[in-house]
Design an enzyme around this catalytic site. Structure first.
Site, mmCIF file in Angstrom:
data_model
loop_
_atom_site.group_PDB
_atom_site.id
_atom_site.type_symbol
_atom_site.label_atom_id
_atom_site.label_comp_id
_atom_site.label_asym_id
_atom_site.label_seq_id
_atom_site.Cartn_x
_atom_site.Cartn_y
_atom_site.Cartn_z
ATOM 1 C CB THR A 86 -0.915 0.022 1.246
ATOM 2 O OG1 THR A 86 -1.570 1.291 1.349
ATOM 3 C CG2 THR A 86 -0.124 -0.194 2.522
ATOM 4 C CE1 TYR A 97 -3.590 -2.111 5.162
ATOM 5 C CE2 TYR A 97 -3.559 0.176 4.454
ATOM 6 C CZ TYR A 97 -3.648 -1.172 4.158
ATOM 7 O OH TYR A 97 -3.778 -1.576 2.850
#
Length: 328
Positions: free
Chosen positions: A118, A142
């Site tokens: 990501t 995250y």
């Protein structure tokens, strides 16, 4: 039937589209998913192994049963806000599950690993076009957990010959143009499906989280990439590994950021309907702006995004939203 690829998280949004792309490319996708957030109905192109990555023995059995030539790893917890409130959960599940998977691959002799990372690994870098060489400074658990997995893959490549391709991307949008699968999460947190639910009247309004960011209109800016284009890139990454071309890290994006307000304006143009909006407070862990280059993926992998315009992504998502879905 072609060579087998184990797809973790293959019952989820991006994973299911990757399975369809793999099948079209002549591979046999085998989905490994605990169905906590995925949908059994989205598993259409190969068998489903319903199991959890925290269960090492289950991974070992799947690798022994199907003998894949590669693993595509999508399975992860991915809610930024939740990761800020409970970082330990993200470190245990995301990093622990990936470590189990990497160790199982080494033990089984599976040498090829495609990882769904990501742009959240970069943190908040307003005004910077993110490339593969941009410094990574995640601002939430995250992004931190995904960066840790990148480090695991680097180390396991050096120590055990686990070849890998890493894809960093941010906002995935749109739906399969044939209408077989689409975007639906439990819970739904992504901007475009939430917006279209508000347009369709299945939720009262879209909440815009923060209007005081240092962006032209005060709302967060993100790069968007069509899920079908993203899936195609993963197949190209797999082919790179199978051809023995070595490890690679690639950003996937359109190279242009759109603010939340711009996405709302585009929705009006596509649907010819107003978007009910309420203004909320900023969410912890949200970066002001993230825009990703994909130059290396285009030049090195030969990636050719076909549908990654904002109008096309919203149009495909709107068409899917009006079809019977997995829970409707």
């Amino acid at each position: 039937m072609g060579e087998c690829v184990l797809v973790t998280g293959g019952a989820g949004y991006v994973g299911a589209h990757a399975c369809k792309a793999l099948a079209k490319a002549g591979f046999q996708p085998v989905v490994f998913d605990n169905l906590a957030t995925g949908w059994a109905e989205a598993v259409k192109w190969g068998p489903l192994v319903q199991a959890d990555l925290m269960d090492r023995a289950a991974i070992d059995r799947a690798l022994a049963d199907y003998r894949p030539v590669a693993v595509m790893h999508f399975a992860a917890l991915s809610l930024v806000g939740e990761s800020m409130k409970d970082p330990g959960l993200y470190w245990r599940v995301n990093v622990g599950g990936a470590l189990n998977l990497a160790e199982a691959c080494v033990a089984a002799g599976v040498k090829n690993f495609v990882f769904s990372s990501t742009c959240a690994t970069y943190g908040d870098q307003d005004g910077v076009m993110l490339t593969e060489d941009t410094a990574q400074h995640p601002i939430n658990a995250y992004g931190g957990s995904k960066l840790a997995i990148e480090h695991i893959l680097r180390d396991y490549s050096a120590a055990h010959g686990l070849n890998h391709v890493i894809f960093r991307y941010f906002n995935v949008a749109g739906a399969d143009p044939e209408g077989e699968i689409g975007e639906q999460h439990r819970p739904e947190t992504h901007l475009i499906p939430l917006m279209l639910e508000a347009v369709a009247g299945t939720r009262p309004a879209l909440t815009v989280f923060g209007t005081d960011y240092p962006t032209p209109d005060g709302t967060c800016v993100r790069d968007y990439v069509h899920v079908s284009d993203l899936a195609a890139a993963h197949v190209l990454g797999l082919r790179r590994l199978l051809a023995g071309q070595g490890n690679g890290v690639f950003c996937l994006g359109s190279g242009r950021g759109f603010s939340v307000r711009e996405v709302i304006d585009a929705s009006r143009a596509v649907t010819n309907r107003e978007v009910p909006v309420v203004i909320g407070a900023r969410r912890p862990g949200d970066a002001a702006a993230l825009v990703s280059s994909s130059t290396l993926a285009i030049t090195d992998l030969g990636w050719e995004p076909q549908r990654s315009t904002l109008r096309q992504m919203i149009g495909d998502a709107w068409a899917w939203a009006q079809k019977p879905g997995y829970s409707r």
